[in-house]
Scaffold this motif. Structure first.
Motif, PDB file in Angstrom:
ATOM      1  N   ARG A  42       0.839  -1.200   0.000  1.00 27.02           N
ATOM      2  CA  ARG A  42       0.000   0.000   0.000  1.00 27.02           C
ATOM      3  C   ARG A  42       0.872   1.247   0.000  1.00 27.02           C
ATOM      4  NH1 ARG A  42      -5.193   0.024   2.289  1.00 27.02           N
ATOM      5  NH2 ARG A  42      -4.537  -1.570   3.773  1.00 27.02           N
ATOM      6  N   CYS A  43       0.528   2.216  -0.857  1.00 25.01           N
ATOM      7  CA  CYS A  43       1.248   3.486  -0.911  1.00 25.01           C
ATOM      8  C   CYS A  43       0.879   4.333   0.311  1.00 25.01           C
ATOM      9  CB  CYS A  43       0.892   4.240  -2.183  1.00 25.01           C
ATOM     10  SG  CYS A  43       1.565   5.912  -2.211  1.00 25.01           S
ATOM     11  N   PRO A  44       1.876   4.851   1.026  1.00 20.66           N
ATOM     12  CA  PRO A  44       1.583   5.656   2.214  1.00 20.66           C
ATOM     13  C   PRO A  44       0.936   6.996   1.865  1.00 20.66           C
ATOM     14  CG  PRO A  44       3.934   5.726   1.724  1.00 20.66           C
ATOM     15  CD  PRO A  44       3.321   4.743   0.757  1.00 20.66           C
ATOM     16  N   GLU A  45       1.052   7.429   0.615  1.00 19.15           N
ATOM     17  CA  GLU A  45       0.556   8.743   0.215  1.00 19.15           C
ATOM     18  C   GLU A  45      -0.898   8.661  -0.276  1.00 19.15           C
ATOM     19  OE1 GLU A  45       2.661  11.392   0.397  1.00 19.15           O
ATOM     20  OE2 GLU A  45       1.411  12.936  -0.556  1.00 19.15           O
ATOM     21  N   CYS A  46      -1.119   7.921  -1.370  1.00 23.24           N
ATOM     22  CA  CYS A  46      -2.456   7.872  -1.967  1.00 23.24           C
ATOM     23  C   CYS A  46      -3.275   6.677  -1.466  1.00 23.24           C
ATOM     24  CB  CYS A  46      -2.352   7.837  -3.488  1.00 23.24           C
ATOM     25  SG  CYS A  46      -1.614   6.322  -4.130  1.00 23.24           S
ATOM     26  N   ARG A  47      -2.642   5.801  -0.649  1.00 22.83           N
ATOM     27  CA  ARG A  47      -3.295   4.632  -0.029  1.00 22.83           C
ATOM     28  C   ARG A  47      -3.692   3.559  -1.042  1.00 22.83           C
ATOM     29  NH1 ARG A  47      -1.731   4.155   4.549  1.00 22.83           N
ATOM     30  NH2 ARG A  47      -3.535   3.049   5.341  1.00 22.83           N
ATOM     31  N   VAL A  56       7.832   1.219  -6.252  1.00 23.71           N
ATOM     32  CA  VAL A  56       7.484   2.639  -6.192  1.00 23.71           C
ATOM     33  C   VAL A  56       6.028   2.818  -6.610  1.00 23.71           C
ATOM     34  CG1 VAL A  56       8.106   4.951  -7.012  1.00 23.71           C
ATOM     35  CG2 VAL A  56       9.827   3.138  -7.055  1.00 23.71           C
ATOM     36  N   CYS A  57       5.314   3.722  -5.926  1.00 25.81           N
ATOM     37  CA  CYS A  57       4.029   4.178  -6.450  1.00 25.81           C
ATOM     38  C   CYS A  57       4.357   5.275  -7.455  1.00 25.81           C
ATOM     39  CB  CYS A  57       3.134   4.708  -5.329  1.00 25.81           C
ATOM     40  SG  CYS A  57       1.616   5.458  -5.971  1.00 25.81           S
ATOM     41  N   GLY A  58       4.132   5.009  -8.732  1.00 24.53           N
ATOM     42  CA  GLY A  58       4.538   5.932  -9.791  1.00 24.53           C
ATOM     43  C   GLY A  58       3.984   7.344  -9.626  1.00 24.53           C
ATOM     44  N   PRO A  59       2.652   7.494  -9.473  1.00 25.14           N
ATOM     45  CA  PRO A  59       2.086   8.834  -9.372  1.00 25.14           C
ATOM     46  C   PRO A  59       2.566   9.621  -8.148  1.00 25.14           C
ATOM     47  CG  PRO A  59       0.391   7.230  -9.906  1.00 25.14           C
ATOM     48  CD  PRO A  59       1.630   6.448  -9.593  1.00 25.14           C
ATOM     49  N   CYS A  60       2.929   8.919  -7.054  1.00 27.86           N
ATOM     50  CA  CYS A  60       3.365   9.619  -5.832  1.00 27.86           C
ATOM     51  C   CYS A  60       4.885   9.644  -5.699  1.00 27.86           C
ATOM     52  CB  CYS A  60       2.790   8.942  -4.590  1.00 27.86           C
ATOM     53  SG  CYS A  60       0.992   8.896  -4.544  1.00 27.86           S
ATOM     54  N   PHE A  61       5.602   8.806  -6.450  1.00 24.26           N
ATOM     55  CA  PHE A  61       7.044   8.618  -6.330  1.00 24.26           C
ATOM     56  C   PHE A  61       7.448   8.386  -4.868  1.00 24.26           C
ATOM     57  CE2 PHE A  61      11.611   9.826  -6.456  1.00 24.26           C
ATOM     58  CZ  PHE A  61      12.004   8.858  -7.340  1.00 24.26           C
TER      59      PHE A  61
END
Ligand SMILES: [Zn+2]
Lengths: 159, 383
Positions: A42-47, A56-61
């Motif tokens: 899970r991305c810590p930024e966009c969840r 890497v979560c591409g949109p949030c880097f």
């Protein structure tokens, strides 16, 4: 003008590779092999939840830092019934046709997992169909995507 | 020229096999590292250059498969362009894109894993597929021919080349990123396993995995950052014939030409006097003296003597490959950008234990691609 013979060189180029699955890939493939579990992160930024787990979560880097266990169930988001043969990279043999290639959104996941679906009749396939992973039996899983045999179409109706 | 600066840099350690990171994980590591080094965030990067090779990666369009990891898919995607060649070629391309006026900053990232494919087969694959490739020639056999040509032309000996290996593997002991570091003797090299005569195993660079990234910025942006910019004072890329039989292998006219152009841009007239440190692409020991000759550091045929007399030693007048060079770590493609990073660190005075003595005002970094150095890129970096 006289027609001259034109030659070809026919060769088979064998290029073996031994790719490192890396940290995230090893986590996922080990869970498939040892526990018949599908692991994402899970991305810590966009969840957003990703399966397979991403570096890497591409949109949030940002590197997703939370491991998430996903159920083996989800919906068929996109698919195609393929009617021409393909040489299976694993066995070197022709894959039987037709076969269905699908993008599956597991329940609770934001990304799409690509795999086979065991239904090859286009009339019986539609987006949103409920599907469920079928794993290879114990002792036959080796830590690769084919440890999931395919996704089968569930009896339950999709929403 | 002080239009474009290197404002951030990062490299992985180079290892025989990096198992705990796949391509994306390596690229993310060095991209994040270069951003942190520059004191920039991904928001500040408006252009991306990814460098890789499909045969080494074992996939087609390999350079377009690391977009998440290099940050170019940030917020739905930024401009990304790719290079298949040495990392220095990516640097040149990135610089030109900023000079076009369309971008203020550019991230250049390169990755390669020599451990995952078969080096002999992959480098055999660069030769002509009708006439040459079926006969089995690959990078090392081709290099051995070049070494032999070079020796025969000037009466050089295998010992001349052994001095380079001893120096560079010795220097590598000061570089935590290096893969092969050793205190060696000339005899150690001379008695090591013969690979392709006259090259023995200690004349060869290792097979390595690794990645590297640099961030370029235009003058306005670079001057506003807290970190001392390292300017690209001169840069040129030249290439000669692909077919080895069309080339005089004892010479490297493409390098001579690239050096001439880069020196012209940087205002260098006497490289031996003016350049403080050199990082060049010594994929094989003999390459270092040959490249130094073509770079104008000594007359033709005198490159071996230069090394033997200690002029290129760590504490010599022109230290060459104080990092240990490519002989100590050779992630293909990455190795050229690693030379740029090493030169950058020397100019900043941040090379740690491998920092050479005295102020480094001007440094030369060099990358190659293709058999026996078909293409060369020369980069002059300065304060
Ligand atoms: Zn995110």
């Amino acid at each position: 003008m006289e027609k001259s013979e034109l030659l070809h060189l026919q060769v088979v180029v064998e290029l073996p590779y031994r790719w490192a699955a890396g940290r995230n890939g090893s986590l996922m493939l080990k869970a498939l092999r040892d526990e018949k579990k599908i692991i994402g992160n899970r991305c810590p930024e966009c969840r957003k939840v990703y399966v397979p787990p991403r570096a890497v979560c591409g949109p949030c880097f940002i590197a997703p830092d939370e491991t998430v266990e996903l159920p083996a169930t989800g919906i068929l988001a996109g698919y195609s019934v393929v009617n021409y043969p393909f040489i299976d990279p694993e066995t070197g043999e022709k894959r039987p046709v037709p076969y269905t290639y699908g993008y599956i959104q597991l329940d609770g996941c934001d990304s799409y997992l690509s795999h086979f679906v065991n239904e090859t009749d286009p009339a019986r396939l539609s987006p949103g169909l409920r599907v469920e992973a079928v794993f290879k039996p114990d002792g036959e899983r080796v830590g690769q995507m084919q440890d999931i045999l395919h996704f089968k179409v569930s009896e339950e109706k999709g929403g | 020229m002080t239009d474009i600066a290197i404002v951030g840099a990062a490299q992985t350690g180079y290892r025989r096999r990096i198992d705990d990171a796949n391509f994306s994980e390596m690229v993310y590591e060095v991209t994040s590292g270069a951003l942190a080094d520059a004191g920039l965030s991904i928001d500040d990067i408006d252009n991306f250059i990814t460098v890789s090779n499909d045969f080494w990666d074992g996939r087609t369009i390999s350079s377009m498969a690391v977009q998440d990891a290099c940050g170019s898919s940030y917020q739905g995607g930024r401009n990304v362009s790719t290079v298949e060649g040495d990392g220095t070629f990516g640097l040149l391309y990135g610089m030109m894109r900023i000079l076009s006026g369309a971008y203020k900053t550019t991230l250049v990232v390169v990755h390669c894993k020599g451990s995952e494919g078969n080096m002999r087969q992959i480098t055999n694959g660069m030769f002509d597929y009708i006439y040459t490739r079926p006969l089995g020639i690959e990078a090392t056999a081709a290099a051995a021919m070049q070494a032999r040509c070079y020796m025969d032309r000037y009466g050089l000996t295998e010992e001349d080349f052994a001095h380079v290996s001893v120096k560079n593997r010795g220097n590598a002991r000061l570089n935590p990123h290096a893969q092969l570091a050793a205190e060696m003797t000339i005899e150690d090299v001379m008695t090591s396993k013969m690979m392709a005569a006259p090259l023995k195993i200690h004349d060869l660079s290792p097979i390595s995995d690794g990645a590297a990234a640099v961030i370029l910025a235009d003058r306005n942006t670079a001057s506003k950052l807290g970190r001392k910019p390292v300017w690209i004072k001169g840069i040129a890329h030249c290439s000669e014939a692909h077919y080895l039989g069309d080339r005089d292998l004892a010479e490297a006219p493409a390098l001579r030409d690239a050096a001439h152009r880069a020196y012209g841009m940087a205002g260098v007239e006497n490289p031996f006097e003016e350049i403080d440190v050199v990082e060049l692409y010594d994929a094989y020991s003999y390459m270092e003296p040959l490249w130094l000759e073509e770079l104008g550091f000594c007359p033709r045929g005198k490159g071996g003597e230069l090394t033997r007399l200690g002029a290129t030693a760590f504490d010599g007048p022109v230290p060459v490959n104080p990092s240990g060079g490519v002989l100590s770590a050779h992630a293909v493609l990455v190795a050229g950008l690693a030379r740029v990073i090493e030169a950058t660190l020397q100019i900043r005075g941040e090379a740690g234990e491998r920092q050479v003595e005295g102020p480094v005002e001007l440094a030369l970094a060099h990358g190659i691609n293709g058999p026996c150095g078909q293409s060369h890129c020369v980069v002059i970096l300065g304060e």
